[in-house]
Design a protein around this motif. Structure first.
Motif, PDB file in Angstrom:
ATOM      1  N   VAL A 216       0.838  -1.201   0.000  1.00  0.00           N
ATOM      2  CA  VAL A 216       0.000   0.000   0.000  1.00  0.00           C
ATOM      3  C   VAL A 216       0.871   1.248   0.000  1.00  0.00           C
ATOM      4  CG1 VAL A 216      -1.656   1.347   1.362  1.00  0.00           C
ATOM      5  CG2 VAL A 216      -2.001  -1.113   1.052  1.00  0.00           C
ATOM      6  N   ASP A 217       1.888   1.266   0.869  1.00  0.00           N
ATOM      7  CA  ASP A 217       2.777   2.437   0.919  1.00  0.00           C
ATOM      8  C   ASP A 217       3.440   2.689  -0.434  1.00  0.00           C
ATOM      9  OD1 ASP A 217       2.242   3.046   3.557  1.00  0.00           O
ATOM     10  OD2 ASP A 217       4.030   2.033   4.340  1.00  0.00           O
ATOM     11  N   ARG A 218       3.894   1.636  -1.073  1.00  0.00           N
ATOM     12  CA  ARG A 218       4.566   1.804  -2.364  1.00  0.00           C
ATOM     13  C   ARG A 218       3.585   2.230  -3.452  1.00  0.00           C
ATOM     14  NH1 ARG A 218       8.918  -2.882  -1.335  1.00  0.00           N
ATOM     15  NH2 ARG A 218      10.354  -1.542  -0.230  1.00  0.00           N
ATOM     16  N   LEU A 219       2.377   1.719  -3.407  1.00  0.00           N
ATOM     17  CA  LEU A 219       1.364   2.143  -4.371  1.00  0.00           C
ATOM     18  C   LEU A 219       1.032   3.623  -4.193  1.00  0.00           C
ATOM     19  CD1 LEU A 219      -0.995  -0.955  -4.350  1.00  0.00           C
ATOM     20  CD2 LEU A 219       0.279  -0.078  -6.323  1.00  0.00           C
ATOM     21  N   LEU A 220       0.949   4.072  -2.948  1.00  0.00           N
ATOM     22  CA  LEU A 220       0.665   5.489  -2.700  1.00  0.00           C
ATOM     23  C   LEU A 220       1.741   6.380  -3.290  1.00  0.00           C
ATOM     24  CD1 LEU A 220      -0.690   5.364   0.962  1.00  0.00           C
ATOM     25  CD2 LEU A 220      -1.988   5.901  -1.126  1.00  0.00           C
ATOM     26  N   ASP A 221       2.990   5.905  -3.273  1.00  0.00           N
ATOM     27  CA  ASP A 221       4.082   6.699  -3.853  1.00  0.00           C
ATOM     28  C   ASP A 221       3.905   6.917  -5.352  1.00  0.00           C
ATOM     29  OD1 ASP A 221       5.329   6.911  -1.403  1.00  0.00           O
ATOM     30  OD2 ASP A 221       6.735   5.267  -1.779  1.00  0.00           O
ATOM     31  N   VAL A 222       3.248   6.008  -6.021  1.00  0.00           N
ATOM     32  CA  VAL A 222       3.068   6.111  -7.471  1.00  0.00           C
ATOM     33  C   VAL A 222       1.831   6.940  -7.826  1.00  0.00           C
ATOM     34  CG1 VAL A 222       2.690   4.769  -9.594  1.00  0.00           C
ATOM     35  CG2 VAL A 222       4.266   3.936  -7.870  1.00  0.00           C
ATOM     36  N   VAL A 223       0.899   7.079  -6.899  1.00  0.00           N
ATOM     37  CA  VAL A 223      -0.321   7.831  -7.175  1.00  0.00           C
ATOM     38  C   VAL A 223      -0.013   9.309  -7.413  1.00  0.00           C
ATOM     39  CG1 VAL A 223      -2.525   8.608  -6.218  1.00  0.00           C
ATOM     40  CG2 VAL A 223      -1.814   6.228  -5.927  1.00  0.00           C
ATOM     41  N   SER A 224       0.838   9.878  -6.595  1.00  0.00           N
ATOM     42  CA  SER A 224       1.149  11.295  -6.699  1.00  0.00           C
ATOM     43  C   SER A 224       1.958  11.584  -7.962  1.00  0.00           C
ATOM     44  CB  SER A 224       1.958  11.737  -5.474  1.00  0.00           C
ATOM     45  OG  SER A 224       2.385  13.069  -5.644  1.00  0.00           O
TER      46      SER A 224
ATOM     47  N   LEU B 141       8.895   5.461 -13.318  1.00  0.00           N
ATOM     48  CA  LEU B 141       7.595   4.874 -13.000  1.00  0.00           C
ATOM     49  C   LEU B 141       7.596   3.367 -13.233  1.00  0.00           C
ATOM     50  CD1 LEU B 141       5.316   7.656 -14.452  1.00  0.00           C
ATOM     51  CD2 LEU B 141       5.659   7.097 -12.032  1.00  0.00           C
ATOM     52  N   THR B 142       8.238   2.944 -14.296  1.00  0.00           N
ATOM     53  CA  THR B 142       8.320   1.506 -14.578  1.00  0.00           C
ATOM     54  C   THR B 142       9.109   0.801 -13.482  1.00  0.00           C
ATOM     55  OG1 THR B 142       8.167   1.904 -16.945  1.00  0.00           O
ATOM     56  CG2 THR B 142       9.083  -0.218 -16.256  1.00  0.00           C
ATOM     57  N   ARG B 143      10.216   1.401 -13.071  1.00  0.00           N
ATOM     58  CA  ARG B 143      11.025   0.800 -11.995  1.00  0.00           C
ATOM     59  C   ARG B 143      10.229   0.713 -10.698  1.00  0.00           C
ATOM     60  NH1 ARG B 143      16.553   0.716 -13.499  1.00  0.00           N
ATOM     61  NH2 ARG B 143      16.918   1.969 -15.352  1.00  0.00           N
ATOM     62  N   GLU B 144       9.480   1.757 -10.384  1.00  0.00           N
ATOM     63  CA  GLU B 144       8.657   1.730  -9.178  1.00  0.00           C
ATOM     64  C   GLU B 144       7.575   0.660  -9.285  1.00  0.00           C
ATOM     65  OE1 GLU B 144       7.393   5.371  -7.230  1.00  0.00           O
ATOM     66  OE2 GLU B 144       8.874   6.445  -8.435  1.00  0.00           O
ATOM     67  N   ALA B 145       6.957   0.537 -10.442  1.00  0.00           N
ATOM     68  CA  ALA B 145       5.928  -0.486 -10.632  1.00  0.00           C
ATOM     69  C   ALA B 145       6.518  -1.893 -10.481  1.00  0.00           C
ATOM     70  CB  ALA B 145       5.265  -0.328 -11.998  1.00  0.00           C
ATOM     71  N   LEU B 146       7.711  -2.101 -11.004  1.00  0.00           N
ATOM     72  CA  LEU B 146       8.362  -3.403 -10.849  1.00  0.00           C
ATOM     73  C   LEU B 146       8.717  -3.679  -9.394  1.00  0.00           C
ATOM     74  CD1 LEU B 146      10.603  -3.409 -14.030  1.00  0.00           C
ATOM     75  CD2 LEU B 146       8.647  -4.911 -13.555  1.00  0.00           C
ATOM     76  N   ASP B 147       9.119  -2.652  -8.671  1.00  0.00           N
ATOM     77  CA  ASP B 147       9.397  -2.811  -7.248  1.00  0.00           C
ATOM     78  C   ASP B 147       8.123  -3.182  -6.495  1.00  0.00           C
ATOM     79  OD1 ASP B 147      11.203  -2.693  -4.985  1.00  0.00           O
ATOM     80  OD2 ASP B 147      10.122  -0.867  -4.412  1.00  0.00           O
ATOM     81  N   ILE B 148       7.019  -2.566  -6.877  1.00  0.00           N
ATOM     82  CA  ILE B 148       5.724  -2.894  -6.264  1.00  0.00           C
ATOM     83  C   ILE B 148       5.361  -4.342  -6.564  1.00  0.00           C
ATOM     84  CG2 ILE B 148       3.231  -2.422  -6.371  1.00  0.00           C
ATOM     85  CD1 ILE B 148       4.086   0.562  -6.890  1.00  0.00           C
ATOM     86  N   LEU B 149       5.622  -4.786  -7.779  1.00  0.00           N
ATOM     87  CA  LEU B 149       5.338  -6.175  -8.138  1.00  0.00           C
ATOM     88  C   LEU B 149       6.138  -7.140  -7.257  1.00  0.00           C
ATOM     89  CD1 LEU B 149       3.886  -8.185  -9.953  1.00  0.00           C
ATOM     90  CD2 LEU B 149       5.734  -7.902 -11.613  1.00  0.00           C
ATOM     91  N   LYS B 150       7.381  -6.807  -6.973  1.00  0.00           N
ATOM     92  CA  LYS B 150       8.182  -7.647  -6.068  1.00  0.00           C
ATOM     93  C   LYS B 150       7.550  -7.711  -4.685  1.00  0.00           C
ATOM     94  CE  LYS B 150      12.560  -6.647  -8.356  1.00  0.00           C
ATOM     95  NZ  LYS B 150      13.840  -5.922  -8.237  1.00  0.00           N
ATOM     96  N   THR B 151       7.032  -6.587  -4.230  1.00  0.00           N
ATOM     97  CA  THR B 151       6.377  -6.565  -2.922  1.00  0.00           C
ATOM     98  C   THR B 151       5.091  -7.373  -2.956  1.00  0.00           C
ATOM     99  OG1 THR B 151       7.317  -4.374  -2.567  1.00  0.00           O
ATOM    100  CG2 THR B 151       5.594  -5.049  -1.064  1.00  0.00           C
TER     101      THR B 151
END
Length: 172
Positions: free
Chosen positions: A38-46, A58-68
């Motif tokens: 949830v915390d990582r998803l919130l970081d991408v919303v803004s 953004l792609t790197r953050e999305a991939l990091d979220i996928l790992k989580t």
């Protein structure tokens, strides 16, 4: 030893790790991974930080979220196994045959640690997905408290029914 101390808000740590079972500690590990997601998803919303991200940020953050999210799935498997789910039942949830499921996910069976909540936590803590907000202190009972606080910050205050004081640990 963790540096976490219960806040001066009248919080009463109702239980210790010795009072917990292995499956309860595994469930805390799942809660932790879900909170980190949830915390990582919130970081991408803004969109505020978009100009400071590199072109693939953004792609790197999305991939990091996928790992989580993958950690959420792994910890859900661990928890369900600790609660008695069979390989056949879990294979069915994945729409896989049991042999392939065991080959791919069998290593997540930590039921041999069920009687030792500290050992379960030591299995989960090294790959804790939420180190920024330190929701993985050394002690699982303190982790439950930290997750209670996290959940209270994220609950919708507009709800008619007030939240329970310990929304994560109350169900353990």
């Amino acid at each position: 030893m963790s540096h976490h101390e219960p806040p001066d808000d009248g919080f009463d740590l109702k239980f210790t790790t010795a009072d917990m079972t292995g499956d309860q500690v595994a469930r805390l590990g799942l809660s932790n991974a879900a909170a980190a997601t949830v915390d990582r998803l919130l970081d991408v919303v803004s969109t505020i930080d978009d100009d400071r991200r590199d072109i693939t940020g953004l792609t790197r953050e999305a991939l990091d979220i996928l790992k989580t999210v993958n950690k959420v799935v792994a910890r859900a498997i661990m928890t369900d196994k600790m609660r008695g789910a069979t390989d056949a039942e879990l294979a069915d949830a994945f729409r896989m045959n049991e042999f392939d499921w065991v080959r791919q996910f069998g290593h997540l069976d930590i039921t041999h640690l069920a009687d030792d909540p500290h050992a379960v936590w030591q299995q989960l803590r090294p790959n804790c997905p939420s180190t920024i907000h330190d929701t993985c202190p050394d002690d699982p009972a303190m982790a439950a408290h930290v997750l209670d606080e996290w959940m209270l910050r994220h609950l919708d205050r507009r709800e008619v029914v007030p939240p329970p004081p310990h929304p994560v640990s109350a169900g353990l």
